[in-house]
Write a protein that holds these residues in place. Structure first.
Motif, short mmCIF file in Angstrom:
data_model
loop_
_atom_site.label_atom_id
_atom_site.label_comp_id
_atom_site.label_asym_id
_atom_site.label_seq_id
_atom_site.Cartn_x
_atom_site.Cartn_y
_atom_site.Cartn_z
N GLY A 72 0.81 -1.21 0.00
CA GLY A 72 0.00 0.00 0.00
C GLY A 72 0.84 1.26 0.00
O GLY A 72 0.53 2.23 -0.70
N GLU A 73 1.93 1.25 0.79
CA GLU A 73 2.82 2.41 0.84
C GLU A 73 3.52 2.66 -0.48
O GLU A 73 3.96 3.78 -0.76
CB GLU A 73 3.86 2.20 1.95
N ARG A 74 3.60 1.63 -1.30
CA ARG A 74 4.26 1.75 -2.61
C ARG A 74 3.26 1.87 -3.75
O ARG A 74 3.59 1.63 -4.91
CB ARG A 74 5.20 0.55 -2.82
N GLY A 75 2.02 2.21 -3.41
CA GLY A 75 1.01 2.52 -4.42
C GLY A 75 0.32 1.33 -5.03
O GLY A 75 -0.31 1.45 -6.09
N ILE A 76 0.39 0.17 -4.40
CA ILE A 76 -0.25 -1.04 -4.92
C ILE A 76 -1.38 -1.44 -3.98
O ILE A 76 -1.17 -1.65 -2.79
CB ILE A 76 0.76 -2.20 -5.04
N GLU A 77 -2.60 -1.50 -4.52
CA GLU A 77 -3.74 -1.87 -3.70
C GLU A 77 -3.70 -3.36 -3.38
O GLU A 77 -3.74 -4.20 -4.28
CB GLU A 77 -5.05 -1.51 -4.41
N ALA A 78 -3.59 -3.67 -2.11
CA ALA A 78 -3.49 -5.06 -1.67
C ALA A 78 -4.44 -5.28 -0.51
O ALA A 78 -4.78 -4.34 0.23
CB ALA A 78 -2.06 -5.39 -1.25
N ARG A 79 -4.83 -6.52 -0.34
CA ARG A 79 -5.77 -6.84 0.73
C ARG A 79 -5.34 -8.13 1.41
O ARG A 79 -4.95 -9.10 0.74
CB ARG A 79 -7.18 -7.01 0.17
N ALA A 80 -5.42 -8.14 2.74
CA ALA A 80 -5.14 -9.36 3.50
C ALA A 80 -6.32 -10.30 3.37
O ALA A 80 -7.48 -9.91 3.56
CB ALA A 80 -4.89 -9.02 4.96
N LEU A 81 -6.03 -11.52 3.02
CA LEU A 81 -7.06 -12.53 2.83
C LEU A 81 -7.00 -13.49 4.01
O LEU A 81 -5.97 -14.09 4.28
CB LEU A 81 -6.80 -13.29 1.52
N ASP A 82 -8.11 -13.60 4.75
CA ASP A 82 -8.14 -14.53 5.88
C ASP A 82 -9.35 -15.44 5.75
O ASP A 82 -10.03 -15.46 4.71
CB ASP A 82 -8.13 -13.80 7.21
N SER A 83 -9.66 -16.18 6.80
CA SER A 83 -10.74 -17.17 6.72
C SER A 83 -12.11 -16.54 6.64
O SER A 83 -13.09 -17.23 6.35
CB SER A 83 -10.67 -18.10 7.93
N ASN A 84 -12.20 -15.24 6.89
CA ASN A 84 -13.51 -14.59 6.92
C ASN A 84 -13.85 -13.82 5.65
O ASN A 84 -14.91 -13.21 5.57
CB ASN A 84 -13.59 -13.64 8.12
N ASN A 85 -12.94 -13.78 4.68
CA ASN A 85 -13.27 -13.06 3.45
C ASN A 85 -12.73 -13.80 2.24
O ASN A 85 -11.88 -14.67 2.35
CB ASN A 85 -12.75 -11.62 3.48
N ALA A 86 -13.26 -13.43 1.09
CA ALA A 86 -12.85 -14.05 -0.17
C ALA A 86 -11.98 -13.08 -0.96
O ALA A 86 -11.89 -11.89 -0.62
CB ALA A 86 -14.09 -14.43 -0.99
N ALA A 87 -11.34 -13.59 -2.01
CA ALA A 87 -10.51 -12.74 -2.86
C ALA A 87 -11.34 -11.59 -3.42
O ALA A 87 -12.48 -11.79 -3.86
CB ALA A 87 -9.91 -13.57 -3.99
N SER A 88 -10.79 -10.39 -3.40
CA SER A 88 -11.54 -9.21 -3.83
C SER A 88 -11.01 -8.69 -5.16
O SER A 88 -9.81 -8.57 -5.35
CB SER A 88 -11.43 -8.11 -2.77
N PRO A 89 -11.91 -8.35 -6.09
CA PRO A 89 -11.50 -7.81 -7.38
C PRO A 89 -10.73 -6.50 -7.21
O PRO A 89 -11.04 -5.70 -6.32
CB PRO A 89 -12.83 -7.58 -8.11
N GLY A 90 -9.73 -6.32 -8.05
CA GLY A 90 -8.99 -5.07 -8.04
C GLY A 90 -7.89 -4.98 -7.01
O GLY A 90 -7.21 -3.96 -6.93
N HIS A 91 -7.70 -6.03 -6.21
CA HIS A 91 -6.67 -6.01 -5.18
C HIS A 91 -5.73 -7.21 -5.34
O HIS A 91 -6.16 -8.31 -5.67
CB HIS A 91 -7.29 -6.09 -3.78
N VAL A 92 -4.45 -6.95 -5.09
CA VAL A 92 -3.50 -8.05 -4.95
C VAL A 92 -3.83 -8.77 -3.64
O VAL A 92 -4.14 -8.13 -2.63
CB VAL A 92 -2.06 -7.52 -4.94
N GLN A 93 -3.78 -10.09 -3.65
CA GLN A 93 -4.13 -10.87 -2.47
C GLN A 93 -2.87 -11.19 -1.66
O GLN A 93 -1.89 -11.67 -2.22
CB GLN A 93 -4.82 -12.17 -2.88
N VAL A 94 -2.92 -10.92 -0.37
CA VAL A 94 -1.81 -11.27 0.52
C VAL A 94 -2.38 -12.18 1.60
O VAL A 94 -3.33 -11.82 2.29
CB VAL A 94 -1.17 -10.02 1.16
N LEU A 95 -1.82 -13.36 1.74
CA LEU A 95 -2.39 -14.35 2.64
C LEU A 95 -1.31 -15.28 3.16
O LEU A 95 -0.21 -15.37 2.61
CB LEU A 95 -3.48 -15.16 1.93
#
Length: 741
Positions: free
Chosen positions: A645-668
């Motif tokens: 995120g600090e380097r301008g890349i939209e990323a999202r933490a993926l855990d057991s409570n959510n699914a992969a989200s469009p438009g975001h790099v997945q980090v898990l």
């Protein structure tokens, strides 16, 4: 209404834009409704090699290639849809396209022609008679294995030119490249040849044992009969409704498994066995696909059947249900355990459902826990904390190396709960088969003191642990069955079964009566990342010869597969039948770039280089949601999300409570990645502190250290096998020894 058959043609589908795919759907819907409609413009080609080929109008700029098979009695024709191309390309390709019945094995093969220059890479190499080559040249791979041109063409039925090219390939990569050009079954047969599998074994795997189609039939009848051959179904499928048609067209290559199964996979999905059946195979070999098709087959075979489809956790179970609904939106998903249809839940939720429907649990509680004064509510024990607390507060005298949450929990589940132990006398005598640590009688007494303290503390807290709930559910079902009441399921299908422990298996065994098609078990012991190994025969599940193995990887490239398998090198694994588990025959049907190993100078440098790699993929047009960064733990996961995120890349933490989200790099985490796949994967932080995990190994007794190391290897193997196309591995400091080299 015309019969419609659609061919698997990923090269055609992947080139189409979304708007064109919608027009293709509309076109084929009209074709199946009324093939005489003038707007379709179904036209033969005078210069065509095959008189059955047609092109038809999709819109002003695109035409479809079809084969028209007329009914000899004047009934509705059958149209085989091969794909859609730009108008001029479609005409040129159609002129060179052929539909044929293989004269050796009776398989139907549809071959779309090539444009000028497309076939340049398919260099025709004529192998000298008897496979001889100049001594100074390297002996071709298949010839070194003893195969001949005559065997490949006259016994197996490979296309002669494909067989020549295969016999000229000097290594496995060459075979894979040739296999990519094989029509339908021919590509996978070549990959089997590369493993040294015999011609007879390949014929058996692909269902080629029936021989040629009846030669007395006319050509169109032979084509229609050939459509029923198992290997034909790898390339062709009858489309029965519009929803199925839309799924195939919109899904393209990634959804092909839903309709086009390998004959071997179809055999296991549709087969019948007199007892439990076990299907093993490496990551990406299609075990989950077969399990889904198995549930679908049993449901269609008997709409009143009560089918349980379960797996290790709720996230994977949700994926199974989504895939099942995608395969057949009309399938009945049971909302209650014991109702007709397919009941899809994670195994802990399955136990909760049994408890919720049970009513009086007093007898089960006395049998499992030694008392009926138990509150069976929704709260679950924090097992690590309670074991740690009782180990510190109870004067048990147990050696500190064994007084750990990991050892005590495994002992409690695998020995105490599995055998319904409620007294010290029972525990002192019970066999502990499969437990790595031997216990003296004084040690057993010490362990039992801690077990009693654990149970007291949990009762005071009003909680039950997940394994306790499983054990209670299994015991309730056992007592229910003994009382002559019917079982709650007719068939049970289990995916990712290598991670299940003793109380899981007790529940599964009690759900369904022993008999035909009772249990279908999919496992890969190389992917065991939780708990201790179990042996099914000790848990009342007898496989006795009903075990098969898948070896062809459909997910990863050959290069990524080789890297993932190398992580397991030198380690010895055993399957659920206590037999050695091997990776020797694993092969991939795809080629790609070699995995890149990136050594970084420091942690900050690693963050920069991971971000640069991700940005490069995104700049190349890769969908962000198909890019994943995998880490060993949650702290590192958060660190990389923040850094991206600090380097301008939209990323999202993926855990057991959510699914992969469009438009975001997945980090898990690597654990969370199980059962998933991504086009591009970065394994981050693969240093000697993270893998193997130092705290994890420190927490287990020396006698169980080897098994813990296997789980660490398996975790890295699982993570590495998530990548479809590209894999990058990064670390700073000292690289993990699990990477080898």
């Amino acid at each position: 209404m015309a019969n419609l058959v659609i061919a698997s043609n990923h090269k055609a589908m992947k080139k189409l834009e979304g708007s064109v795919k919608n027009k293709v759907y509309d076109f084929i819907e009209k074709l199946s409704t009324d093939h005489t409609a003038p707007g379709l413009h179904i036209e033969p080609l005078h210069a065509a090699i095959d008189g059955r080929v047609r092109t038809a109008r999709v819109d002003l700029h695109y035409r479809a290639i079809l084969f028209q098979i007329d009914d000899k009695d004047g009934g509705e024709p059958t149209f085989i849809y091969m794909g859609t191309w730009n108008h001029d390309e479609a005409i040129k390709l159609a002129e060179k396209s052929v539909l044929r019945v293989n004269p050796v094995n009776g398989v139907l093969e549809g071959i779309v022609g090539e444009l000028e220059g497309d076939g340049d890479r398919r260099k025709r190499v004529v192998v000298p008679e008897h496979g001889r080559r100049p001594e100074e040249e390297k002996t071709p791979y298949l010839i070194a294995l003893g195969f001949t041109f005559e065997e490949l063409t006259e016994r197996l039925g490979l296309d002669p030119q494909l067989a020549e090219r295969a016999l000229a390939a000097v290594d496995e990569d060459g075979i894979i490249e040739v296999a990519a050009d094989g029509v339908g079954w021919q590509g996978t047969a070549l990959l089997d040849l590369a493993t040294g599998l015999s011609i007879d074994s390949i014929r058996e795997k692909h269902g080629l044992t029936d021989g040629p189609v009846d030669p007395t039939l006319d050509e169109n009848e032979r084509i229609l009969q050939a459509l029923d051959r198992p290997a034909s179904k790898m390339q062709f499928a009858f489309i029965e409704d519009n929803e199925e048609l839309r799924r195939v067209i919109e899904g393209g290559d990634f959804a092909a498994w839903r309709t086009f199964l390998h004959p071997e996979q179809r055999k296991y999905a549709d087969g019948s066995w007199n007892g439990p059946f076990r299907l093993s195979g490496g990551a990406g070999t299609g075990k989950t696909v077969v399990a889904i098709h198995r549930a679908h087959h049993l449901s269609k075979q008997n709409p009143d059947a009560r089918i349980v489809l379960t797996t290790y956790n709720k996230t994977l179970a949700a994926d199974l249900e989504n895939a099942l609904r995608s395969l057949d939106p009309s399938i009945t998903i049971a909302q209650r355990l014991g109702a007709p249809g397919v009941y899809v839940k994670g195994i802990d939720a399955l136990a909760n459902a049994v408890i919720a429907q049970a009513g009086d649990l007093d007898e089960a509680c006395r049998s499992v826990l030694g008392t009926s004064a138990v509150e069976v509510g929704p709260r679950r024990t924090q097992t690590d904390k309670v074991w740690r607390d009782v180990a510190q507060s109870t004067a048990s005298g147990l050696d500190y190396r064994l007084a750990t949450p990991g050892f005590l929990e495994n002992e409690y589940v695998a020995v105490v709960l599995a055998n319904r132990i409620t007294t010290l006398e029972q525990y002192a005598k019970v066999p502990r088969a499969g437990r790595g640590v031997r216990l003296t009688r004084p040690q057993r007494i010490a362990v039992w003191k801690l077990v009693e303290a654990f149970r007291r503390q949990s009762r005071m807290d009003g909680t039950l642990s997940f394994p306790e709930v499983l054990a209670l559910a299994a015991e309730h079902l056992r007592l229910r069955n003994e009382a002559g009441k019917s079982h709650l399921a007719d068939h049970v299908i289990v995916d990712e079964s290598q991670d299940l422990h003793a109380t899981h298996w007790a529940l599964l065994r009690a759900l369904v009566a022993e008999g035909r098609d009772d249990l279908f078990i999919a496992e890969d012991s190389h992917q065991r990342i939780y708990g201790q190994p179990v042996v099914l025969s000790r848990l009342g599940i007898k496989i006795v010869g009903r075990s098969r193995r898948l070896t062809l990887n459909y997910r990863t490239t050959a290069q990524n597969l080789h890297f993932a398998v190398s992580i397991l090198s030198g380690a010895e694994y055993q399957d659920l039948q206590q037999e050695p588990e091997s990776t020797a025959e694993y092969r991939s049907a795809r080629l790609g770039p070699n995995p890149r190993l990136v050594e970084c100078s420091a942690a900050a440098d690693e963050l920069d280089r991971v971000a640069d790699q991700v940005r490069g993929w995104l700049d190349d047009g890769i969908d962000p949601s198909t890019v994943a960064v995998l880490t060993r733990g949650q702290d590192d996961r958060s660190r990389f999300v923040r850094a991206l995120g600090e380097r301008g890349i939209e990323a999202r933490a993926l855990d057991s409570n959510n699914a992969a989200s469009p438009g975001h790099v997945q980090v898990l985490t690597m654990h969370r990645s199980k059962g998933m796949e991504f086009s591009r994967v970065i394994l981050a932080g693969i240093d000697d502190a993270h893998l193997p995990s130092v705290p994890t190994l420190r927490a287990v007794p020396e006698e169980e250290r080897a098994e813990a190391m296997l789980r660490e290897r398996s975790l890295l193997y699982v993570a590495a096998s998530r990548a479809r196309d590209e894999l990058v591995v990064t670390w700073s400091g000292k690289r993990s020894a699990l990477l080898g080299g």
